[in-house]
Each structure stands twice: as structure tokens, then as C-alpha cells.
Design a protein around this motif. Structure first.
Motif: not given
Length: 503
Positions: A96, A413-414, A417, A421, A483
């Protein structure tokens, strides 16, 4: 006193960028058709013009991160391969890319207190009670025998792991409760009633001494700097009481002010560069209430304003307080599991709600940082329980430390991201008219990032027009992408999309 980053940009050159995003409702995908009736067709796209606010400075963003506390207190003692994987997932360059961590200075219950905290939540203090000492008035900060620096090794492992992965990490220390012997109830979970202050009378200086000494000692032992120290957490609430299963303490605004003053004075007396952050209130309307009650000297002693976003009423008021005071503002804690959504490692319902929450926070608060609560939460679907979607990674936190632990990366989580990111430290937040979109511009003005949430059941063609020649990438998280960079300009149904424009 640390000044707000948007104040530091007051003299920056003005930027004029005209963006046009067209969102059109077209035929739904097969997945969407299976979920709901087809929407009526759209005759033409509805243009949405996105303009950065060039008539005022915008916030310089410092980064993303998490509080360590409970999950670090558990996972820092796991096998090396597992804890290393977790550190890479959050702070590694291919993870991340987080740059911020909040270290929890534990209070700690008495050694003879029967265990009652949930997994990971009994974060130990750094004090030692010598044999034969009884009551609450035995502790002496100037006696080396009353400190125990071997404590909390698991959470401290994370400090070293982050330092090894991040070039310029930002560390904050925070407290949920004073040690048990400084409390009225004798428990670090709160007073008998949630509306009562739990710090004993005239213990502000002792508690400030404890917090500052721990901060100083950990800085030396781990070769890092705590930029800020937060002495109170979600203070003006009614849910910190003895029967709680985690550390917490109620603080009236008057007692908050006394604690802030004592902590700031102790930091100065010890010659630390660390400044006070406060009040880490659970909701924006309570932050406003706390701030209104602080004397001017207390306000001047605060180097960073922290607010959580579990309650979002009056977020723009918090933003305006920070801006008028010239003090940097963080959104320092949040997690957003969708209410009633059973634990689901791959579904998009909670990730979409989470992404929408981040968008709202960035647009209304305009914070210099956005910090998650607990990155790893306990895998809770046991014995038929439906569980919950707290955390962005799930693992069995109740398993034996020396045994293998399955690590489950969730859809949240994605979704994270898609933000962390691409909106990077040093970028300037760009106000965007569209309610589903946030933007950020790189310091040199050559990279523009737009994160768009499409929670609907229809795809949206996204058309961005920018003066000049820009190259464009699109990254998507939805039921079929994690992602992932894709071609075209179509935001799928129920997706989070990041557009990266460079020139």
C-alpha cells in the motif's frame, strides 16, 4: 508549532486546470443484470466540470497509515515470514505504500487483574511495581527500578519494520488510558461510569512524565522520531467504563486542556522536538465542542489537530478551525465496515462504502493525512457467526503465536490501494465538484490523480479532457479486478477507479 501544510503553500504558483468528466449510464453488465433490473437508457452523457480551487491554497498531503496497537501487539510476535509479509503488504513499495504509523503507549492494568480484554487489546505499560509496593501512590518516575523497557516487544517490532521500509516515515505516539495506578477505578478500561473522568485528581503531571519518558526512550532505542504525541483518545464520550474490553478513558474538555498543557510543558522541559496532537475526538461535532472549551493557551500548545471520522457532522467546521488556527489537521482514525454486512473477504459492498467514506473525508476535512484504525482484524467467522468486515486484512489473531497463520487480503485492501498507491506524500489535494471523486496534483503539476467511486449497478464512461498533452492510465478494483490497470475509459459497476494523468 507545526503549521498547516496548506498555509505553507500560500505563496505557490496558481494553477489553472480545466477538467471535464462525462458520466453516462449505458447498458449494464451481465453481472449487474443479474443483480437488478436494467436502468432506463441514457440519451446522452451528463458532463461534470471539475475545477481546482485556484483562488486559495490546497492541503499538501503527507500520506496514509494505520494505528499499530492491538494487531501489532499480536502479529509482531508471529513467525518471521508472516510478520514480514504483513509489513510488506502495508508499508512495502509493492504494497500500500503507507508512510505513517501511530504507536500505542499502553497504560497497563495491575498484574493481579483477571484478564478481561479482547485479543491484543491489553497493551502493556512500561512501569514496574516493585515487590511490597501497594496502593496507588508507589510509582516514582525518577526511580529506574520502576521502569520496564522490555515490555511491548511485539508492537515495537513494527517500529523497526516500518523504519526499514519507508524512507521518511512519520510516527505518532498516542495513549488510550493512563496506567491503572493513576486512575480512579484502578482499571485502564475507564471509570465506573462512562461520563466520569478516570484520571485521578492532580495526576496530570505524573501522566505527562510517563508519556514523555516513554516517547523519549523509544526514540533512542529504535532510532526514530515521534513527531507528535497524543495524550487523550476519543475523550469526550460516554463509552469508556470499567466493564469495557479495551483501554479507554473519559476526559471532560477542562481535564483535556490540563493534560494537553502538562504534556506540552513536559516535552519542552525534556528538550524533545515532539509536539502535542489533540484531541483525537471520535466525531467532528465533539471536536468542535472540545475546541470551544479550550483556553487560548491550550490551543497554542497544540502542534497538530487530530480528529476521527466515525461521526462526520461538522467536518467542514473542523477544517475551518484548522485553517484559521494555522495548525496541521489529520484524520487520525477510521474504519468503515458496512453495517449488517457479514464477513466477506471478496465482496464489494463494504469496500465501496469504505472508499466512499475516504472520498467524503478528503473532500470535507481536507486533512494532511488519512490514518486507518487496525489494519489486521481477527478472522471472526467461527461457529456459524456471521462476523464483520473490520480491518483490511483478516487473520486468526487468537491462534498460537508460534503456529502458522493464514493471512486473508480483503476487498477493502484493494480499495485502499486505489488511493494510497497514487495519492502520494507531497501531492496537493484538488477540490473536485463531483461528489464521487477526489483529486490530487503532484508538486510539479505534471501528475494528476482522480479517484472515482462508482457504487451503482451501471457502468460509467469516464471522459477527462485536460489542456495539453496528457498520458492516461486507469486502475480498477471491482469484483473481478484487484487494483488492476485496464484499457479504456469505463468505470465498471460497483467499482473504485483511479485515473492517473501525466505529462
Amino acid at each position: 508549532m507545526a503549521k498547516a501544510s496548506h498555509r505553507r503553500q500560500a505563496g505557490a504558483r496558481r494553477l489553472a486546470i480545466l477538467l471535464a468528466m462525462s458520466l453516462a449510464v449505458t447498458g449494464v453488465s451481465a453481472q449487474a443484470q443479474a443483480q437488478a433490473p436494467s436502468p432506463p437508457p441514457a440519451d446522452h452523457a451528463v458532463p461534470i466540470t471539475l475545477r481546482p480551487a485556484i483562488d486559495r491554497p490546497s492541503t499538501v498531503f503527507e500520506g496514509w497509515g494505520t494505528a499499530l496497537a492491538w494487531f501489532a501487539h499480536v502479529t509482531g510476535g508471529w513467525p518471521e515470514a508472516e510478520r514480514t509479509r504483513l509489513a510488506d503488504l502495508f508499508y512495502g513499495p509493492d504494497g500500500l505504500g503507507w508512510t505513517i504509523a501511530r504507536y500505542n503507549i499502553g497504560g497497563g492494568n495491575a498484574a493481579d487483574t483477571p484478564p478481561y480484554m479482547k485479543v491484543g487489546r491489553a497493551v502493556p505499560g512500561f512501569w514496574r511495581q516493585p515487590a511490597g509496593m501497594t496502593g496507588k501512590d508507589w510509582w516514582r518516575a525518577d526511580d529506574p527500578a520502576m521502569w520496564d523497557w522490555s515490555q511491548d516487544a511485539n508492537q515495537r517490532w513494527w517500529l523497526d519494520a516500518i523504519t526499514a521500509r519507508v524512507k521518511q516515515p512519520i510516527f505518532e505516539a498516542f495513549s488510550n488510558s493512563p496506567p491503572w495506578f493513576m486512575t480512579v477505578s484502578g482499571r485502564v478500561s475507564g471509570a465506573e461510569k462512562g461520563t466520569d473522568d478516570n484520571l485521578r485528581a492532580n495526576q496530570e503531571q505524573a501522566f505527562a512524565t510517563y508519556l514523555v519518558r516513554v516517547t523519549d526512550e523509544l526514540q533512542r532505542r529504535h532510532h526514530l522520531t515521534f513527531r507528535t504525541l497524543s495524550p487523550v483518545n476519543e475523550p469526550n464520550t460516554n463509552y469508556w467504563f470499567v466493564a469495557n474490553t479495551q483501554e479507554g478513558a473519559h476526559w471532560s474538555p477542562a481535564r483535556q486542556a490540563q493534560m494537553i498543557d502538562a504534556t506540552a510543558a513536559e516535552l519542552k522541559a525534556k528538550g524533545l522536538s515532539t509536539v502535542v496532537s489533540a484531541p483525537d475526538e471520535t466525531a467532528s461535532h465533539l471536536f468542535v465542542e472540545d475546541w470551544a472549551a479550550y483556553p487560548s493557551a491550550t490551543r497554542a500548545a497544540i502542534g497538530q489537530l487530530n480528529v476521527h471520522s466515525y461521526g462526520t457532522v461538522h467536518q467542514t467546521a473542523v477544517r475551518d478551525i484548522a485553517r484559521a488556527s494555522g495548525i496541521r489537521l489529520w484524520m487520525s482514525e477510521n474504519d468503515t465496515p458496512l453495517s449488517g454486512d457479514p464477513e466477506d473477504l471478496t465482496g464489494m459492498a463494504t469496500p465501496l462504502a469504505f472508499a466512499e467514506h475516504i472520498v467524503g473525508d478528503l473532500k470535507r476535512l481536507e486533512p494532511a493525512a488519512w490514518v486507518f484504525w487496525q489494519a489486521v482484524e481477527d478472522l471472526s467467522t467461527r461457529k456459524g457467526e456471521k462476523g464483520s468486515n473490520w480491518g483490511i486484512v483478516k487473520a486468526d489473531l487468537m491462534g498460537a503465536a508460534d503456529q502458522p497463520h493464514a493471512i486473508h487480503v480483503t476487498g477493502k485492501y484493494w480499495a485502499m490501494a486505489q488511493f494510497s498507491r497514487y495519492i502520494r506524500p507531497g501531492d496537493r489535494l484538488v477540490p473536485v465538484d463531483d461528489m464521487d471523486t477526489v483529486g490530487a496534483l503532484s508538486p510539479d503539476g505534471r501528475r494528476l490523480v482522480l479517484v472515482h467511486v462508482n457504487p451503482g449497478l451501471s457502468p460509467r464512461p469516464l471522459t477527462v479532457t485536460v489542456p495539453g498533452r496528457w498520458q492516461r492510465r486507469m486502475i480498477v478494483t471491482d469484483a473481478g479486478h484487484k487494483a488492476t490497470e485496464v484499457a479504456g475509459n469505463l468505470a465498471p459497476p460497483q467499482s473504485v477507479v483511479t485515473l492517473v494523468l501525466t505529462r
